[in-house]
Motif scaffolding. Sequence first.
Motif, PDB file in Angstrom:
ATOM      1  N   ARG A   1       5.900   1.226   1.189  1.00  0.00           N
ATOM      2  CA  ARG A   1       6.955   2.252   1.218  1.00  0.00           C
ATOM      3  C   ARG A   1       6.634   3.404   0.271  1.00  0.00           C
ATOM      4  NH1 ARG A   1      10.947   0.406   4.258  1.00  0.00           N
ATOM      5  NH2 ARG A   1      11.293  -1.832   4.407  1.00  0.00           N
ATOM      6  N   GLN A   2       6.188   3.080  -0.932  1.00  0.00           N
ATOM      7  CA  GLN A   2       5.841   4.125  -1.888  1.00  0.00           C
ATOM      8  C   GLN A   2       4.694   4.991  -1.382  1.00  0.00           C
ATOM      9  OE1 GLN A   2       5.338   3.070  -6.027  1.00  0.00           O
ATOM     10  NE2 GLN A   2       6.940   1.513  -5.900  1.00  0.00           N
ATOM     11  N   LEU A   3       3.679   4.344  -0.818  1.00  0.00           N
ATOM     12  CA  LEU A   3       2.524   5.106  -0.347  1.00  0.00           C
ATOM     13  C   LEU A   3       2.868   5.971   0.862  1.00  0.00           C
ATOM     14  CD1 LEU A   3      -0.389   2.569  -0.896  1.00  0.00           C
ATOM     15  CD2 LEU A   3       0.238   4.554  -2.303  1.00  0.00           C
ATOM     16  N   VAL A   4       3.756   5.509   1.730  1.00  0.00           N
ATOM     17  CA  VAL A   4       4.212   6.352   2.842  1.00  0.00           C
ATOM     18  C   VAL A   4       4.875   7.606   2.287  1.00  0.00           C
ATOM     19  CG1 VAL A   4       5.889   6.565   4.737  1.00  0.00           C
ATOM     20  CG2 VAL A   4       4.468   4.512   4.570  1.00  0.00           C
ATOM     21  N   ARG A   5       5.800   7.424   1.338  1.00  0.00           N
ATOM     22  CA  ARG A   5       6.483   8.580   0.732  1.00  0.00           C
ATOM     23  C   ARG A   5       5.470   9.515   0.064  1.00  0.00           C
ATOM     24  NH1 ARG A   5      10.415   4.560  -0.788  1.00  0.00           N
ATOM     25  NH2 ARG A   5       9.438   4.406  -2.840  1.00  0.00           N
ATOM     26  N   ASP A   6       4.505   8.932  -0.620  1.00  0.00           N
ATOM     27  CA  ASP A   6       3.525   9.742  -1.335  1.00  0.00           C
ATOM     28  C   ASP A   6       2.593  10.492  -0.392  1.00  0.00           C
ATOM     29  OD1 ASP A   6       4.690   8.752  -3.638  1.00  0.00           O
ATOM     30  OD2 ASP A   6       3.112   7.263  -3.992  1.00  0.00           O
ATOM     31  N   GLN A   7       2.172   9.842   0.684  1.00  0.00           N
ATOM     32  CA  GLN A   7       1.336  10.527   1.677  1.00  0.00           C
ATOM     33  C   GLN A   7       2.098  11.731   2.235  1.00  0.00           C
ATOM     34  OE1 GLN A   7      -1.830   9.925   2.592  1.00  0.00           O
ATOM     35  NE2 GLN A   7      -2.228   7.906   1.751  1.00  0.00           N
TER      36      GLN A   7
ATOM     37  N   HIS B   1      -3.345  12.809   5.799  1.00  0.00           N
ATOM     38  CA  HIS B   1      -2.186  12.187   5.165  1.00  0.00           C
ATOM     39  C   HIS B   1      -1.115  11.787   6.178  1.00  0.00           C
ATOM     40  CE1 HIS B   1      -3.660  12.610   1.124  1.00  0.00           C
ATOM     41  NE2 HIS B   1      -4.022  13.834   1.416  1.00  0.00           N
ATOM     42  N   GLU B   2      -0.956  12.577   7.226  1.00  0.00           N
ATOM     43  CA  GLU B   2      -0.001  12.183   8.269  1.00  0.00           C
ATOM     44  C   GLU B   2      -0.462  10.908   8.967  1.00  0.00           C
ATOM     45  OE1 GLU B   2       0.526  15.624  10.771  1.00  0.00           O
ATOM     46  OE2 GLU B   2       1.918  16.563   9.351  1.00  0.00           O
ATOM     47  N   LYS B   3      -1.752  10.796   9.231  1.00  0.00           N
ATOM     48  CA  LYS B   3      -2.277   9.583   9.866  1.00  0.00           C
ATOM     49  C   LYS B   3      -2.146   8.381   8.934  1.00  0.00           C
ATOM     50  CE  LYS B   3      -6.281   7.590  12.162  1.00  0.00           C
ATOM     51  NZ  LYS B   3      -7.663   7.803  12.637  1.00  0.00           N
ATOM     52  N   SER B   4      -2.448   8.575   7.661  1.00  0.00           N
ATOM     53  CA  SER B   4      -2.324   7.473   6.703  1.00  0.00           C
ATOM     54  C   SER B   4      -0.875   7.006   6.595  1.00  0.00           C
ATOM     55  CB  SER B   4      -2.845   7.901   5.324  1.00  0.00           C
ATOM     56  OG  SER B   4      -4.235   8.130   5.374  1.00  0.00           O
ATOM     57  N   ALA B   5       0.055   7.945   6.556  1.00  0.00           N
ATOM     58  CA  ALA B   5       1.477   7.586   6.486  1.00  0.00           C
ATOM     59  C   ALA B   5       1.889   6.801   7.731  1.00  0.00           C
ATOM     60  CB  ALA B   5       2.338   8.838   6.323  1.00  0.00           C
ATOM     61  N   TRP B   6       1.433   7.258   8.884  1.00  0.00           N
ATOM     62  CA  TRP B   6       1.749   6.567  10.140  1.00  0.00           C
ATOM     63  C   TRP B   6       1.205   5.139  10.128  1.00  0.00           C
ATOM     64  CZ3 TRP B   6      -2.572   6.339  13.860  1.00  0.00           C
ATOM     65  CH2 TRP B   6      -2.276   5.541  14.967  1.00  0.00           C
ATOM     66  N   MET B   7      -0.041   4.963   9.701  1.00  0.00           N
ATOM     67  CA  MET B   7      -0.644   3.641   9.695  1.00  0.00           C
ATOM     68  C   MET B   7       0.079   2.709   8.722  1.00  0.00           C
ATOM     69  SD  MET B   7      -4.658   4.507  10.040  1.00  0.00           S
ATOM     70  CE  MET B   7      -5.244   3.447  11.347  1.00  0.00           C
TER      71      MET B   7
ATOM     72  N   ARG C   1       3.232   3.078   7.681  1.00  0.00           N
ATOM     73  CA  ARG C   1       4.591   2.886   8.217  1.00  0.00           C
ATOM     74  C   ARG C   1       4.578   1.829   9.324  1.00  0.00           C
ATOM     75  NH1 ARG C   1       5.177   7.623   9.738  1.00  0.00           N
ATOM     76  NH2 ARG C   1       5.918   8.571   7.817  1.00  0.00           N
ATOM     77  N   SER C   2       3.507   1.786  10.102  1.00  0.00           N
ATOM     78  CA  SER C   2       3.398   0.816  11.200  1.00  0.00           C
ATOM     79  C   SER C   2       3.414  -0.617  10.702  1.00  0.00           C
ATOM     80  CB  SER C   2       2.122   1.073  11.999  1.00  0.00           C
ATOM     81  OG  SER C   2       2.186   2.333  12.644  1.00  0.00           O
ATOM     82  N   LEU C   3       2.991  -0.831   9.478  1.00  0.00           N
ATOM     83  CA  LEU C   3       2.995  -2.182   8.912  1.00  0.00           C
ATOM     84  C   LEU C   3       4.402  -2.672   8.596  1.00  0.00           C
ATOM     85  CD1 LEU C   3      -0.035  -1.817   6.492  1.00  0.00           C
ATOM     86  CD2 LEU C   3       0.059  -3.260   8.541  1.00  0.00           C
TER      87      LEU C   3
END
Length: 155
Positions: free
Chosen positions: A104-110, A143-149, A151-153
């Motif tokens: 969750r933190q990394l999604v927000r940060d990305q 960063h959008e792709k990283s957030a998506w990946m 978030r998918s988890l």
Amino acid sequence: MDINTGIPTEERRQIAEGLGRLLADTYTLYLKTHNFHWNVTGPLFNTLHLMFEEQYTELATAVDEIAERIRALGFPAPGSYREFSGLTSIEEASGQPEAEEMIRQLVRDQETVVRTARSLLPVASEVHDEPTVELLTSRMQVHEKSAWMLRSLLG
């Protein structure tokens, strides 16, 4: 020697300052992701350990590209923890969060890094600084792709 690339000094300064914020966000996210790589536990350990490694390795390359762009614009790149902490919008992790909280933190940060990059696009576009626009666009895609990946988890 003076820089004469067709972008006035004040606009180069604004762009370099914005890139300094992007550099600080990117470096802070690099450190946080590397920390989570070392300290993740639980059923998703292997998946997250490998994903975090892939992400922090990409971020390590990105900080160099961003810093070199700042230098090409004729300004010094920030390069200390003190400077980064004053420029970043990324919150440091406290303690050792559970794996799901790490995600969750990394999604927000990305997404924070995307917003930082996006905020600089109008200035760079206005003065036709295509190398910076290309760098910003590339960073946003990553960063959008990283957030998506990530978030998918979470399902």
